[in-house]
Scaffold this motif. Structure first.
Motif, short mmCIF file in Angstrom:
data_model
loop_
_atom_site.label_atom_id
_atom_site.label_comp_id
_atom_site.label_asym_id
_atom_site.label_seq_id
_atom_site.Cartn_x
_atom_site.Cartn_y
_atom_site.Cartn_z
N VAL A 106 51.12 32.06 38.96
CA VAL A 106 50.16 32.83 39.74
C VAL A 106 49.11 33.39 38.78
CG1 VAL A 106 49.79 34.74 41.35
CG2 VAL A 106 51.94 33.49 41.40
N LEU A 107 47.85 32.99 38.99
CA LEU A 107 46.75 33.45 38.15
C LEU A 107 45.89 34.42 38.93
CD1 LEU A 107 44.83 33.27 35.62
CD2 LEU A 107 43.71 31.36 36.81
N GLY A 108 45.64 35.58 38.39
CA GLY A 108 44.74 36.55 39.01
C GLY A 108 43.37 36.50 38.34
N ILE A 109 42.31 36.43 39.13
CA ILE A 109 40.94 36.50 38.59
C ILE A 109 40.33 37.79 39.10
CG2 ILE A 109 38.69 35.39 38.43
CD1 ILE A 109 39.99 32.72 38.95
N VAL A 110 40.02 38.71 38.19
CA VAL A 110 39.50 40.02 38.58
C VAL A 110 38.12 40.25 37.99
CG1 VAL A 110 41.82 41.00 38.79
CG2 VAL A 110 40.60 41.22 36.62
N GLY A 111 37.40 41.17 38.58
CA GLY A 111 36.05 41.49 38.13
C GLY A 111 35.27 42.08 39.30
N GLU A 112 34.14 42.70 38.99
CA GLU A 112 33.34 43.31 40.05
C GLU A 112 32.55 42.26 40.82
OE1 GLU A 112 29.51 44.82 37.52
OE2 GLU A 112 31.43 45.82 37.16
N SER A 113 31.91 42.67 41.90
CA SER A 113 31.12 41.75 42.71
C SER A 113 30.04 41.09 41.87
CB SER A 113 30.47 42.50 43.88
OG SER A 113 31.47 43.03 44.73
N GLY A 114 29.88 39.77 42.04
CA GLY A 114 28.86 39.04 41.30
C GLY A 114 29.31 38.54 39.95
N SER A 115 30.58 38.74 39.60
CA SER A 115 31.05 38.31 38.28
C SER A 115 31.35 36.81 38.21
CB SER A 115 32.30 39.11 37.88
OG SER A 115 33.34 38.90 38.81
N GLY A 116 31.50 36.16 39.39
CA GLY A 116 31.75 34.72 39.41
C GLY A 116 33.14 34.34 39.89
N LYS A 117 33.88 35.30 40.45
CA LYS A 117 35.27 35.03 40.88
C LYS A 117 35.32 33.98 42.00
CE LYS A 117 36.29 39.20 42.23
NZ LYS A 117 34.92 39.76 42.26
N SER A 118 34.64 34.29 43.11
CA SER A 118 34.70 33.39 44.27
C SER A 118 34.02 32.05 43.98
CB SER A 118 34.04 34.06 45.48
OG SER A 118 34.77 35.20 45.87
N VAL A 119 32.94 32.08 43.20
CA VAL A 119 32.24 30.83 42.87
C VAL A 119 33.17 29.90 42.09
CG1 VAL A 119 30.28 29.84 41.61
CG2 VAL A 119 29.99 31.96 42.87
N SER A 120 34.00 30.47 41.23
CA SER A 120 34.99 29.68 40.48
C SER A 120 35.94 28.98 41.44
CB SER A 120 35.79 30.56 39.52
OG SER A 120 34.94 31.20 38.59
N ILE B 6 46.10 30.99 42.96
CA ILE B 6 45.01 31.71 42.29
C ILE B 6 44.63 32.87 43.19
CG2 ILE B 6 42.60 31.64 41.52
CD1 ILE B 6 42.97 28.76 40.72
N MET B 7 44.83 34.08 42.72
CA MET B 7 44.52 35.28 43.49
C MET B 7 43.22 35.89 42.98
SD MET B 7 45.26 37.61 45.75
CE MET B 7 46.94 37.26 46.22
N ILE B 8 42.20 35.87 43.83
CA ILE B 8 40.90 36.43 43.47
C ILE B 8 40.78 37.81 44.10
CG2 ILE B 8 38.40 36.15 43.72
CD1 ILE B 8 39.02 33.09 43.87
N THR B 9 40.58 38.82 43.30
CA THR B 9 40.55 40.18 43.84
C THR B 9 39.84 41.13 42.88
OG1 THR B 9 41.98 41.98 44.65
CG2 THR B 9 42.80 40.72 42.77
N HIS B 10 39.45 42.28 43.42
CA HIS B 10 38.94 43.35 42.56
C HIS B 10 39.98 44.47 42.45
CE1 HIS B 10 37.78 44.37 46.73
NE2 HIS B 10 38.17 45.58 46.36
N ASP B 11 41.14 44.26 43.09
CA ASP B 11 42.20 45.26 43.14
C ASP B 11 43.21 44.99 42.02
OD1 ASP B 11 44.30 46.95 43.73
OD2 ASP B 11 44.13 46.69 45.90
N LEU B 12 43.17 45.80 40.98
CA LEU B 12 44.08 45.62 39.85
C LEU B 12 45.52 45.89 40.23
CD1 LEU B 12 41.92 47.19 37.01
CD2 LEU B 12 42.54 44.80 37.24
N GLY B 13 45.74 46.71 41.25
CA GLY B 13 47.10 46.98 41.72
C GLY B 13 47.77 45.72 42.25
N VAL B 14 46.99 44.88 42.91
CA VAL B 14 47.50 43.63 43.46
C VAL B 14 47.93 42.69 42.34
CG1 VAL B 14 46.86 41.54 44.73
CG2 VAL B 14 46.22 43.77 45.63
N VAL B 15 47.07 42.49 41.35
CA VAL B 15 47.38 41.53 40.29
C VAL B 15 48.52 42.00 39.40
CG1 VAL B 15 45.08 40.50 40.25
CG2 VAL B 15 45.57 42.42 38.77
N SER B 16 48.70 43.31 39.28
CA SER B 16 49.76 43.82 38.42
C SER B 16 51.14 43.45 38.93
CB SER B 16 49.65 45.35 38.29
OG SER B 16 49.93 45.97 39.53
#
Length: 332
Positions: free
Chosen positions: A39-53, A212-222
């Protein structure tokens, strides 16, 4: 771990949107790997490229977006070289995606049963009766009560949590090897969020798929992720295991993210520390580190030149001049 169980290998991926106003450089040399069952988490703020990836992996990048460099290898396929016809055989079958808002992803004029059965009929040899039986099994699997009744209902007749479960059922219809979840719990309340995440992890164990979990919520990825990629300004600025990122973070942006969220062990009345400034302009990205203009520890070289990745351990690396400065001062 051997190389033969690498399911997804993204190398130096560059993707831009060619707009009338100029080139928007959404992804700039993005590289990462995903192994089977991981399970890979991709985190970052809006516009960082998470969803585009994520969309680039499924070749769903909307116009005027275009991959201009790099490669995507998935399960023996070179995604960047496949035609649209070839990709249709892979989407939904080998790789599926759960979109951010189920209400806009489900077709409002078709019943739930129609939309689930469509995927099964398209990718398998099942007939209509077998597809309906499989749809009932899937709805039961994702925890929806009275599945036979739900098949006849339309999306607007279901709650937000049930619609999200339907989206998961559609994504799992053909038991894909990779499930991409693009902020799947954003529109849900906290209780339903926990149920959906628990459900995804249970299904991962049953089917043996990677996520692949794309989120801005660090609690989720932890709680969910084996590995975490931190993105900023179209680049991966830090990558490592959950423990690496949460307890041994090295990039100033990652540290800023961790300081800006509330902690259970925080001192009473302790203030959160926001990240000052505004996100980087990816139409005119800086020559150096994209986070440099907002970094409190910024040096002159940070503005002029992008640092190379520095290996902190076998599983952890980051692109920050401060790491190299510390190593230099320490005699390494």
């Amino acid at each position: 771990m051997s190389e033969n169980n690498v399911l997804l290998d993204v190398k130096n991926l560059r993707l831009s949107f060619f707009t009338p106003g100029g080139e928007v450089q959404s992804l700039r040399d993005v590289s990462f790997q995903l192994r089977e069952g991981e399970v890979l988490g991709i985190v970052g703020e809006s516009g960082s490229g998470k969803s585009v990836s994520a969309f680039s992996i499924m070749k769903l990048t909307p116009y005027p977006g275009k991959v201009i460099g790099g490669s995507i290898e998935f399960n023996g396929h070179t995604i960047t070289e496949l035609s649209e016809k070839e990709m249709r055989k892979i989407r939904g079958n080998e790789v599926s995606i759960i979109f951010q808002d189920p209400m806009t992803s489900l077709n409002p004029v078709y019943t739930i049963g129609n939309q689930i059965c469509e995927v099964i009929l398209l990718h398998t040899d099942a007939n209509k009766a077998q597809a309906k039986k499989r749809a009932i099994e899937l709805l039961t699997l994702v925890g929806i009560n009275e599945p036979e009744k739900r098949l006849k209902q339309y999306p607007h007749e279901l709650s937000g949590g049930m619609r999200q479960r339907v989206m998961i059922a559609i994504a799992l219809a053909c038991e894909p090897k990779l499930l991409i979840a693009d902020e799947p719990t954003t529109a849900l309340d906290v209780t339903i969020q926990a149920q959906i995440l628990e459900l995804m992890m249970e299904l991962k164990e049953k089917i043996g798929m990677s996520i692949i979990m794309i989120t801005h919520d660090l609690g989720v990825v932890s709680t969910m992720c084996d590995k975490i990629a931190v993105m900023y300004g179209g680049k991966i600025v830090e990558y490592g295991t959950a423990d690496d990122i949460f307890y041994h973070s090295k990039h100033e942006y990652t540290k800023g993210l961790l300081k800006s969220i509330p902690r259970l062990d925080a001192v009473e009345h302790e203030k959160l520390v926001p990240i000052e400034g505004t996100p980087v302009d990816v139409m005119n990205p800086p020559a150096g580190c994209p986070f440099a203009p907002r970094c409190n520890s910024c040096m002159k070289i940070c503005l002029r030149q992008m640092p190379e990745y520095t290996d902190i351990s076998d599983t952890h690396y980051s692109a920050c001049w401060l790491i190299q400065k510390e190593a230099f001062e320490g005699g390494n």
